[in-house]
Design a protein around this motif. Structure first.
Motif, PDB file in Angstrom:
ATOM      1  N   GLY A   1      18.570  36.901  27.985  1.00 32.70           N
ATOM      2  CA  GLY A   1      17.162  36.535  28.151  1.00 32.70           C
ATOM      3  C   GLY A   1      16.442  37.454  29.115  1.00 32.70           C
ATOM      4  N   ARG A   2      17.122  38.485  29.597  1.00 31.54           N
ATOM      5  CA  ARG A   2      16.504  39.448  30.513  1.00 31.54           C
ATOM      6  C   ARG A   2      16.486  40.812  29.852  1.00 31.54           C
ATOM      7  NH1 ARG A   2      18.316  37.798  36.548  1.00 31.54           N
ATOM      8  NH2 ARG A   2      18.078  35.564  36.222  1.00 31.54           N
ATOM      9  N   GLY A   3      15.397  41.513  30.036  1.00 27.77           N
ATOM     10  CA  GLY A   3      15.261  42.827  29.413  1.00 27.77           C
ATOM     11  C   GLY A   3      14.092  42.806  28.443  1.00 27.77           C
ATOM     12  N   SER A   4      14.131  43.698  27.493  1.00 24.83           N
ATOM     13  CA  SER A   4      13.026  43.826  26.540  1.00 24.83           C
ATOM     14  C   SER A   4      13.111  42.761  25.469  1.00 24.83           C
ATOM     15  CB  SER A   4      13.047  45.209  25.886  1.00 24.83           C
ATOM     16  OG  SER A   4      12.833  46.198  26.858  1.00 24.83           O
ATOM     17  N   GLY A   5      12.232  41.767  25.593  1.00 27.11           N
ATOM     18  CA  GLY A   5      12.169  40.686  24.628  1.00 27.11           C
ATOM     19  C   GLY A   5      11.081  40.924  23.604  1.00 27.11           C
ATOM     20  N   PRO A   6      10.864  39.963  22.763  1.00 32.38           N
ATOM     21  CA  PRO A   6       9.871  40.123  21.694  1.00 32.38           C
ATOM     22  C   PRO A   6       8.449  40.120  22.238  1.00 32.38           C
ATOM     23  CG  PRO A   6      10.699  37.897  21.706  1.00 32.38           C
ATOM     24  CD  PRO A   6      11.503  38.664  22.728  1.00 32.38           C
ATOM     25  N   MET A   7       7.623  40.853  21.563  1.00 43.30           N
ATOM     26  CA  MET A   7       6.195  40.854  21.885  1.00 43.30           C
ATOM     27  C   MET A   7       5.522  39.923  20.893  1.00 43.30           C
ATOM     28  SD  MET A   7       5.887  42.894  24.421  1.00 43.30           S
ATOM     29  CE  MET A   7       4.147  43.168  24.517  1.00 43.30           C
ATOM     30  N   GLU A   8       4.560  39.162  21.395  1.00 42.40           N
ATOM     31  CA  GLU A   8       3.828  38.287  20.501  1.00 42.40           C
ATOM     32  C   GLU A   8       2.956  39.137  19.588  1.00 42.40           C
ATOM     33  OE1 GLU A   8       2.161  34.451  21.660  1.00 42.40           O
ATOM     34  OE2 GLU A   8       2.737  35.050  23.682  1.00 42.40           O
ATOM     35  N   VAL A   9       3.041  38.854  18.320  1.00 43.09           N
ATOM     36  CA  VAL A   9       2.212  39.529  17.339  1.00 43.09           C
ATOM     37  C   VAL A   9       1.108  38.564  16.963  1.00 43.09           C
ATOM     38  CG1 VAL A   9       2.176  40.551  15.031  1.00 43.09           C
ATOM     39  CG2 VAL A   9       4.200  40.799  16.472  1.00 43.09           C
ATOM     40  N   PRO A  10      -0.147  38.974  17.188  1.00 41.76           N
ATOM     41  CA  PRO A  10      -1.214  38.048  16.844  1.00 41.76           C
ATOM     42  C   PRO A  10      -1.187  37.734  15.351  1.00 41.76           C
ATOM     43  CG  PRO A  10      -2.110  40.197  17.471  1.00 41.76           C
ATOM     44  CD  PRO A  10      -0.632  40.246  17.659  1.00 41.76           C
ATOM     45  N   GLU A  11      -1.200  36.464  15.060  1.00 44.26           N
ATOM     46  CA  GLU A  11      -1.144  36.041  13.670  1.00 44.26           C
ATOM     47  C   GLU A  11      -2.546  36.031  13.081  1.00 44.26           C
ATOM     48  OE1 GLU A  11       0.122  32.063  11.324  1.00 44.26           O
ATOM     49  OE2 GLU A  11       1.509  32.810  12.836  1.00 44.26           O
ATOM     50  N   THR A  12      -2.687  36.677  11.947  1.00 45.03           N
ATOM     51  CA  THR A  12      -3.965  36.715  11.267  1.00 45.03           C
ATOM     52  C   THR A  12      -3.839  35.849  10.026  1.00 45.03           C
ATOM     53  OG1 THR A  12      -4.261  38.974  12.037  1.00 45.03           O
ATOM     54  CG2 THR A  12      -5.715  38.227  10.302  1.00 45.03           C
ATOM     55  N   SER A  13      -4.729  34.888   9.909  1.00 45.99           N
ATOM     56  CA  SER A  13      -4.647  33.978   8.775  1.00 45.99           C
ATOM     57  C   SER A  13      -5.117  34.666   7.503  1.00 45.99           C
ATOM     58  CB  SER A  13      -5.504  32.739   9.033  1.00 45.99           C
ATOM     59  OG  SER A  13      -6.885  33.086   8.973  1.00 45.99           O
ATOM     60  N   GLN A  14      -4.692  34.123   6.398  1.00 47.48           N
ATOM     61  CA  GLN A  14      -5.102  34.628   5.088  1.00 47.48           C
ATOM     62  C   GLN A  14      -6.625  34.581   4.970  1.00 47.48           C
ATOM     63  OE1 GLN A  14      -3.062  35.843   2.735  1.00 47.48           O
ATOM     64  NE2 GLN A  14      -4.595  36.146   1.158  1.00 47.48           N
ATOM     65  N   ALA A  15      -7.234  33.493   5.419  1.00 46.44           N
ATOM     66  CA  ALA A  15      -8.684  33.340   5.330  1.00 46.44           C
ATOM     67  C   ALA A  15      -9.400  34.407   6.161  1.00 46.44           C
ATOM     68  CB  ALA A  15      -9.099  31.942   5.790  1.00 46.44           C
ATOM     69  N   ALA A  16      -8.873  34.699   7.346  1.00 45.76           N
ATOM     70  CA  ALA A  16      -9.489  35.718   8.198  1.00 45.76           C
ATOM     71  C   ALA A  16      -9.393  37.095   7.552  1.00 45.76           C
ATOM     72  CB  ALA A  16      -8.840  35.722   9.575  1.00 45.76           C
ATOM     73  N   LEU A  17      -8.253  37.391   6.951  1.00 41.12           N
ATOM     74  CA  LEU A  17      -8.097  38.675   6.267  1.00 41.12           C
ATOM     75  C   LEU A  17      -9.032  38.779   5.064  1.00 41.12           C
ATOM     76  CD1 LEU A  17      -4.223  39.127   6.395  1.00 41.12           C
ATOM     77  CD2 LEU A  17      -5.940  40.456   7.631  1.00 41.12           C
ATOM     78  N   GLU A  18      -9.170  37.692   4.322  1.00 39.85           N
ATOM     79  CA  GLU A  18     -10.074  37.698   3.168  1.00 39.85           C
ATOM     80  C   GLU A  18     -11.523  37.880   3.613  1.00 39.85           C
ATOM     81  OE1 GLU A  18      -9.107  34.064   1.160  1.00 39.85           O
ATOM     82  OE2 GLU A  18      -7.299  34.916   0.265  1.00 39.85           O
ATOM     83  N   GLN A  19     -11.887  37.252   4.714  1.00 39.71           N
ATOM     84  CA  GLN A  19     -13.245  37.402   5.240  1.00 39.71           C
ATOM     85  C   GLN A  19     -13.489  38.843   5.686  1.00 39.71           C
ATOM     86  OE1 GLN A  19     -14.160  34.797   8.494  1.00 39.71           O
ATOM     87  NE2 GLN A  19     -16.269  35.486   8.642  1.00 39.71           N
ATOM     88  N   GLU A  20     -12.501  39.441   6.337  1.00 41.74           N
ATOM     89  CA  GLU A  20     -12.618  40.828   6.772  1.00 41.74           C
ATOM     90  C   GLU A  20     -12.759  41.759   5.571  1.00 41.74           C
ATOM     91  OE1 GLU A  20     -10.093  43.996   9.500  1.00 41.74           O
ATOM     92  OE2 GLU A  20      -9.648  41.866   9.653  1.00 41.74           O
ATOM     93  N   LEU A  21     -12.006  41.480   4.501  1.00 38.42           N
ATOM     94  CA  LEU A  21     -12.099  42.277   3.282  1.00 38.42           C
ATOM     95  C   LEU A  21     -13.482  42.158   2.647  1.00 38.42           C
ATOM     96  CD1 LEU A  21     -10.755  44.071   1.150  1.00 38.42           C
ATOM     97  CD2 LEU A  21      -9.942  41.981   0.042  1.00 38.42           C
ATOM     98  N   ARG A  22     -14.023  40.931   2.589  1.00 39.17           N
ATOM     99  CA  ARG A  22     -15.367  40.738   2.029  1.00 39.17           C
ATOM    100  C   ARG A  22     -16.410  41.487   2.843  1.00 39.17           C
ATOM    101  NH1 ARG A  22     -13.305  35.567   1.126  1.00 39.17           N
ATOM    102  NH2 ARG A  22     -14.179  34.775   3.068  1.00 39.17           N
ATOM    103  N   ALA A  23     -16.297  41.444   4.162  1.00 39.01           N
ATOM    104  CA  ALA A  23     -17.254  42.139   5.021  1.00 39.01           C
ATOM    105  C   ALA A  23     -17.169  43.651   4.815  1.00 39.01           C
ATOM    106  CB  ALA A  23     -17.003  41.786   6.488  1.00 39.01           C
ATOM    107  N   ALA A  24     -15.971  44.182   4.723  1.00 39.70           N
ATOM    108  CA  ALA A  24     -15.802  45.618   4.499  1.00 39.70           C
ATOM    109  C   ALA A  24     -16.348  46.014   3.135  1.00 39.70           C
ATOM    110  CB  ALA A  24     -14.326  46.001   4.624  1.00 39.70           C
ATOM    111  N   SER A  25     -16.122  45.180   2.129  1.00 42.07           N
ATOM    112  CA  SER A  25     -16.655  45.458   0.794  1.00 42.07           C
ATOM    113  C   SER A  25     -18.178  45.468   0.798  1.00 42.07           C
ATOM    114  CB  SER A  25     -16.154  44.417  -0.215  1.00 42.07           C
ATOM    115  OG  SER A  25     -14.768  44.524  -0.375  1.00 42.07           O
ATOM    116  N   ALA A  26     -18.789  44.529   1.525  1.00 40.63           N
ATOM    117  CA  ALA A  26     -20.251  44.495   1.634  1.00 40.63           C
ATOM    118  C   ALA A  26     -20.756  45.749   2.334  1.00 40.63           C
ATOM    119  CB  ALA A  26     -20.693  43.240   2.390  1.00 40.63           C
TER     120      ALA A  26
END
Length: 122
Positions: free
Chosen positions: A75-100
């Motif tokens: 439990g000491r040393g280089s442990g995992p880094m939290e990866v921000p979780e991006t929801s499917q809905a957030a990714l779809e919204q980002e895609l729609r905005a980029a498409s617009a």
């Protein structure tokens, strides 16, 4: 690098740290087992502290999970880094905005091209 928010997992068991690191990077136990070249039942036994991986497997596992072997063991040393979780809905919204944005740029380009054509022809 060890993330301070995850410090409480340093006192966990080996199996708990394996499970936590795997979940942090978003792998299923089956995917992790496949990457390591072992049966899912073996991986599950390690996560449930019913068995422990051999040293060579532990080193390979640390690489797959993106942690140090020392962190898995203690439990000491280089442990995992939290990866921000991006929801499917957030990714779809980002895609729609980029498409617009792309559509708006295309309209602007057509307008500019039209204005250039009318100057050349007039």
């Amino acid at each position: 690098m060890f993330n301070e928010n995850l410090a409480s997992h340093g006192d966990d068991t080996l199996g708990g740290r394996i499970s936590f690191a795997r979940e942090t990077i978003g792998l299923s136990a089956e995917e992790a087992a496949e990457r390591l070249g072992v049966l899912p039942v073996s991986w599950s036994a390690w996560e449930c502290d019913r068995d422990v991986p051999r040293a060579n497997r532990l080193t390979m596992m640390a690489g797959i999970l993106g942690v140090s072997t020392a962190w898995l063991l203690t439990g000491r040393g280089s442990g995992p880094m939290e990866v921000p979780e991006t929801s499917q809905a957030a990714l779809e919204q980002e895609l729609r905005a980029a498409s617009a944005d792309v559509e708006a740029l295309n309209r602007r380009l057509r307008t500019i091209a039209s204005r250039l054509e009318s100057r050349d022809g007039g």
